[in-house]
Design a protein around this motif. Sequence first.
Motif, short mmCIF file in Angstrom:
data_model
loop_
_atom_site.label_atom_id
_atom_site.label_comp_id
_atom_site.label_asym_id
_atom_site.label_seq_id
_atom_site.Cartn_x
_atom_site.Cartn_y
_atom_site.Cartn_z
N ALA A 6 0.84 -1.21 0.00
CA ALA A 6 0.00 0.00 0.00
C ALA A 6 0.86 1.24 0.00
N GLU A 7 1.93 1.25 0.81
CA GLU A 7 2.79 2.42 0.86
C GLU A 7 3.49 2.64 -0.48
N ARG A 8 3.94 1.59 -1.12
CA ARG A 8 4.58 1.74 -2.43
C ARG A 8 3.60 2.32 -3.43
N ARG A 9 2.35 1.88 -3.40
CA ARG A 9 1.36 2.41 -4.34
C ARG A 9 1.06 3.87 -4.06
N ILE A 10 1.00 4.25 -2.78
CA ILE A 10 0.71 5.64 -2.42
C ILE A 10 1.84 6.56 -2.86
N GLN A 81 -4.32 0.06 20.54
CA GLN A 81 -3.73 0.90 21.58
C GLN A 81 -2.22 1.02 21.35
N GLY A 82 -1.70 2.23 21.45
CA GLY A 82 -0.28 2.48 21.32
C GLY A 82 0.21 2.64 19.88
N ALA A 83 -0.63 2.37 18.91
CA ALA A 83 -0.24 2.49 17.50
C ALA A 83 -0.69 3.84 16.95
N THR A 84 -0.07 4.27 15.88
CA THR A 84 -0.53 5.42 15.11
C THR A 84 -0.98 4.88 13.76
N CYS A 85 -2.22 5.15 13.40
CA CYS A 85 -2.80 4.65 12.15
C CYS A 85 -3.14 5.84 11.26
N THR A 86 -3.13 5.60 9.98
CA THR A 86 -3.38 6.64 8.99
C THR A 86 -4.43 6.16 8.00
N GLN A 87 -5.34 7.05 7.66
CA GLN A 87 -6.29 6.79 6.58
C GLN A 87 -6.09 7.88 5.53
N ILE A 88 -5.90 7.46 4.29
CA ILE A 88 -5.79 8.41 3.18
C ILE A 88 -6.95 8.12 2.24
N GLU A 89 -7.73 9.15 1.98
CA GLU A 89 -8.84 9.02 1.04
C GLU A 89 -8.60 10.01 -0.08
N SER A 90 -8.55 9.50 -1.29
CA SER A 90 -8.31 10.34 -2.46
C SER A 90 -9.51 10.22 -3.39
N ARG A 91 -10.01 11.36 -3.82
CA ARG A 91 -11.14 11.39 -4.76
C ARG A 91 -10.70 12.18 -5.99
N GLY A 92 -10.98 11.61 -7.15
CA GLY A 92 -10.65 12.27 -8.40
C GLY A 92 -11.90 12.46 -9.23
N TYR A 93 -11.94 13.53 -9.96
CA TYR A 93 -13.12 13.89 -10.76
C TYR A 93 -12.70 14.18 -12.20
N ASN A 94 -13.64 14.09 -13.11
CA ASN A 94 -13.38 14.37 -14.52
C ASN A 94 -13.65 15.83 -14.88
N ARG A 104 -22.71 15.72 -15.23
CA ARG A 104 -21.88 14.73 -15.92
C ARG A 104 -20.60 14.43 -15.16
N THR A 105 -20.46 14.95 -13.94
CA THR A 105 -19.26 14.71 -13.14
C THR A 105 -19.20 13.25 -12.72
N VAL A 106 -18.03 12.65 -12.89
CA VAL A 106 -17.77 11.28 -12.46
C VAL A 106 -16.73 11.33 -11.35
N GLU A 107 -17.00 10.63 -10.25
CA GLU A 107 -16.07 10.58 -9.11
C GLU A 107 -15.46 9.18 -9.02
N ARG A 108 -14.17 9.14 -8.76
CA ARG A 108 -13.47 7.89 -8.47
C ARG A 108 -12.78 8.08 -7.13
N ALA A 109 -12.79 7.03 -6.29
CA ALA A 109 -12.20 7.19 -4.96
C ALA A 109 -11.33 5.99 -4.61
N LEU A 110 -10.33 6.26 -3.77
CA LEU A 110 -9.44 5.25 -3.25
C LEU A 110 -9.23 5.54 -1.77
N ARG A 111 -9.37 4.53 -0.92
CA ARG A 111 -9.15 4.70 0.52
C ARG A 111 -8.13 3.67 0.96
N ALA A 112 -7.10 4.13 1.66
CA ALA A 112 -6.07 3.24 2.20
C ALA A 112 -5.98 3.46 3.71
#
Length: 114
Positions: A6-10, A81-94, A104-112
């Motif tokens: 996931a990190e490599r893709r991000i 508990q004790g961990a740090t977690c991250t959520q990244i949500e990316s939305r792209g539009y045309n 006519r807007t199209v949305e695409r989303a990715l959540r990691a």
Amino acid sequence: GNTSGAERRIFCFDLRMNGTNAPLPTINKLPAGTIQSGDEVEFQGDVVSGGNKKACTQVTVTKYQSDSGAVPMPDGKSCPQGATCTQIESRGYNRPCANLDDPRTVERALRANY
């Protein structure tokens, strides 16, 4: 270093503002100091895609952490508990950000989550 798939893709996201190396503008900035669990930072801007066409991109980064127990995250996940977690949500539009109300807007989303 040792990175997950996931990190490599991000890391491969290559965002350019209007064909330049300028970063996406920050919509909201957190105050200086300690970040609280659940705090978000949002970015939004038009990026230039093929054919010099502008397309809106919105990215939200949310951090979760707790020293006193697991913290619930979206999608039924929890940050241990004790961990740090991250959520990244990316939305792209045309369409450019100024034209997202176009039917006519199209949305695409990715959540990691990691």
